[in-house]
Design a protein around this motif. Sequence first.
Motif, short mmCIF file in Angstrom:
data_model
loop_
_atom_site.label_atom_id
_atom_site.label_comp_id
_atom_site.label_asym_id
_atom_site.label_seq_id
_atom_site.Cartn_x
_atom_site.Cartn_y
_atom_site.Cartn_z
N LEU A 192 0.80 -1.22 0.11
CA LEU A 192 -0.03 0.10 0.03
C LEU A 192 0.88 1.26 -0.06
CD1 LEU A 192 -2.82 -1.05 2.62
CD2 LEU A 192 -2.78 -1.10 -0.17
N ARG A 193 0.22 2.25 -0.63
CA ARG A 193 1.01 3.53 -0.79
C ARG A 193 -0.07 4.57 -0.24
NH1 ARG A 193 4.85 1.09 -0.81
NH2 ARG A 193 6.19 0.76 -2.31
N ILE A 194 0.32 5.60 0.04
CA ILE A 194 -1.04 6.55 0.72
C ILE A 194 -0.49 8.02 0.10
CG2 ILE A 194 -1.82 7.95 2.63
CD1 ILE A 194 -1.29 5.37 4.52
N GLU A 195 -1.47 8.74 -0.43
CA GLU A 195 -1.33 10.00 -1.06
C GLU A 195 -2.36 10.78 -0.70
OE1 GLU A 195 -0.81 9.92 -5.16
OE2 GLU A 195 -2.53 9.04 -5.70
N ARG A 196 -2.24 12.34 -0.73
CA ARG A 196 -3.22 12.96 -0.42
C ARG A 196 -4.14 13.31 -1.60
NH1 ARG A 196 -3.46 12.64 4.80
NH2 ARG A 196 -5.01 14.56 4.80
N GLY A 197 -5.36 13.53 -1.54
CA GLY A 197 -6.40 14.08 -2.25
C GLY A 197 -7.58 15.01 -1.85
N ILE A 198 -8.11 15.64 -2.75
CA ILE A 198 -9.17 16.79 -2.48
C ILE A 198 -10.46 15.89 -3.18
CG2 ILE A 198 -10.24 18.90 -3.09
CD1 ILE A 198 -7.11 19.66 -3.72
N GLU A 199 -11.34 15.69 -2.29
CA GLU A 199 -12.66 15.07 -2.85
C GLU A 199 -13.33 15.90 -3.88
OE1 GLU A 199 -15.42 13.46 0.19
OE2 GLU A 199 -17.09 13.68 -1.42
N VAL A 200 -13.39 15.67 -4.89
CA VAL A 200 -14.29 16.56 -5.97
C VAL A 200 -15.68 15.77 -6.18
CG1 VAL A 200 -12.30 17.85 -6.76
CG2 VAL A 200 -12.90 15.73 -7.96
N GLY A 201 -15.58 14.56 -6.23
CA GLY A 201 -17.11 13.95 -6.51
C GLY A 201 -17.40 12.76 -5.86
#
Length: 581
Positions: free
Chosen positions: A412-421
Amino acid sequence: MRATAYHFQTLKEDPSDAEVASHRLMLRAGLIRRLGAGIYNQMPLGLRVIRKVEAIIREEMNAAGAIELSMPVVQPAELWQETGRWEKMGAELLRFQDRHGRDFVVQPTSEEVITDIARQELKSWKQLPKNFYQIQTKFRDERRPRFGVMRGREFIMKDAYSFDKDVVSAERSYDRMFACYCKIFDRLGLGYRAVAADTGAIGGSRSHEFQVIAETGEDALVYSTDSDFAANLELAEALSLLPSRAEPSQAMQQVATPGLARCEQVANLLGLGLDQTVKSIVLAVEPEEPEGIAKGARLFLLLIRGDHELNEVKVGKLDGLTNGFRFASVEEIVQGFGCEPGYLGPVGLASEIEVIADRTVAQMANFVVGANTKDFHLSGVNWGRDLAEPSRVADIRNVVEGDPSPDGKGELRIERGIEVGHVFYLGTKYSEAMKATLLDETGKPRLMEMGCYGIGVTRIVGAAIEQNHDERGIIWPVALAPFAVVICPLGASKSQPVREAAEKAYATLAQAGLEVLLDDRDERPGAMFADWELIGIPVRVTIGERSLKEGRLELLKRRGMQASDCAEEDLLEAVRRLLSS
Ligand code: ATP
Ligand code: MG
């Protein structure tokens, strides 16, 4: 459009309250102006970008068979009372009264109203499936509005709702929306990932968030190096990191750990890795007693490895904890454990307190836990020998980078995101609460199967900037740019040839249907260029006397700041090439 006939106002200074690049740049470029906490004016340039986003969404939603309508921003409380959300939603739901003292809400979403429409208009299975959508203003009284339009209180959302006659058909509707969202975010030119998300009480696997990848994102996304597994951190399953439990090789020992309440401190003192320690977390659940019989809350001891973090969403799905839990108070802990927090552990515990061990903890041997005595821990602890096997083993932690993927393929890898949908299968949650039935093929009434599908229109603008900017400003993906091209004549007031060439270029590009701005402000070149680089117009055409003498115009592509030139008569072709490259 001529700049002098338009309106935009850039700022030289960075606004002090902007934490992230998109917020800072949107204010500096004059796309938005703050009116109140989480409430923004969409200035002319900003609104143009929003209209671009909306147009793409609308085209793809229509192509996917969804039907546009519009529901009021102000909605009567009765419908919200029917589903129970009037009480349940908390302070995020903005409630108010009209002059007659009737209750209303400002819509944060529209499941209630669309279900009300559906129960009146959809009567037979023959009318289904149907998917209705709107692009409409929403209000959520967010606890912490921040990042400009990314977490505003007033924002624009595209919300869609599907109605189907059965689960199979509802799944098809869901899949159609999933595919539609992929097309939308592809066309918007965003780097994104669709991740499986928690479905809360509804269950099943049909909820996905569309996340724009950005370091400043508020969400953590988990994905596998070797498979298409992708989920948000709340949902991502954590496997045991130990394939089996080792044999006990140490005797259990009480060790003095004066003042050392944290796993790191204890591990340091004992010269052990953090992964030999176990963290104790005490949760409390209020008893469901008839009124009058006051009884203490029920306590649970949750055990996770010292280097792991508790996942509260997973905990909320455990039997006995599904109706809400909280962290136990110091008094409750002292009463249950005979010891203050910091030195707690599962050894010698009263049987009323249920122990729930994380999968990894259940496989540990010779570990360290609190001794339930202030300033002491126990080392060399082993399940089955020093204490009973845990009564429950469950996945209660967040995954961490390097964990095995739950599908058995890769890490597993983890990255940051912005929920747009967000696409979500609702089942009959709302149709049941609001009695939205239809007659099926056999003439029997049956609850409609629903799905809901949101896209944060205003949030997309911020997310796009997070992904596309440099030290000079915004770099719009062409699909979102407020204007495609800007023409900058140099020293126009002093040079008739420059003026004429600029007008000619403007006419050529405008007639070809390009969204072109002519900067006729007669500003210094440096100031002009800085403005357009900040605003992020994809292509700049510079018209200067010197190159004009050779019949040439200068071009600059904002992305990469690549300069080139072209013959005057080739302008349209050259601009088109830059816009499509
Ligand atoms: P979040 O977890 O970010 O609060 P949410 O789960 O509450 O989002 P939904 O109810 O699924 O969001 O709403 C659909 C979409 O609306 C989200 O995917 C997001 O793009 C957008 N959205 C939600 N809240 C806001 C907000 N406060 N400001 C701007 N956009 C928002
Ligand atoms: Mg929210």
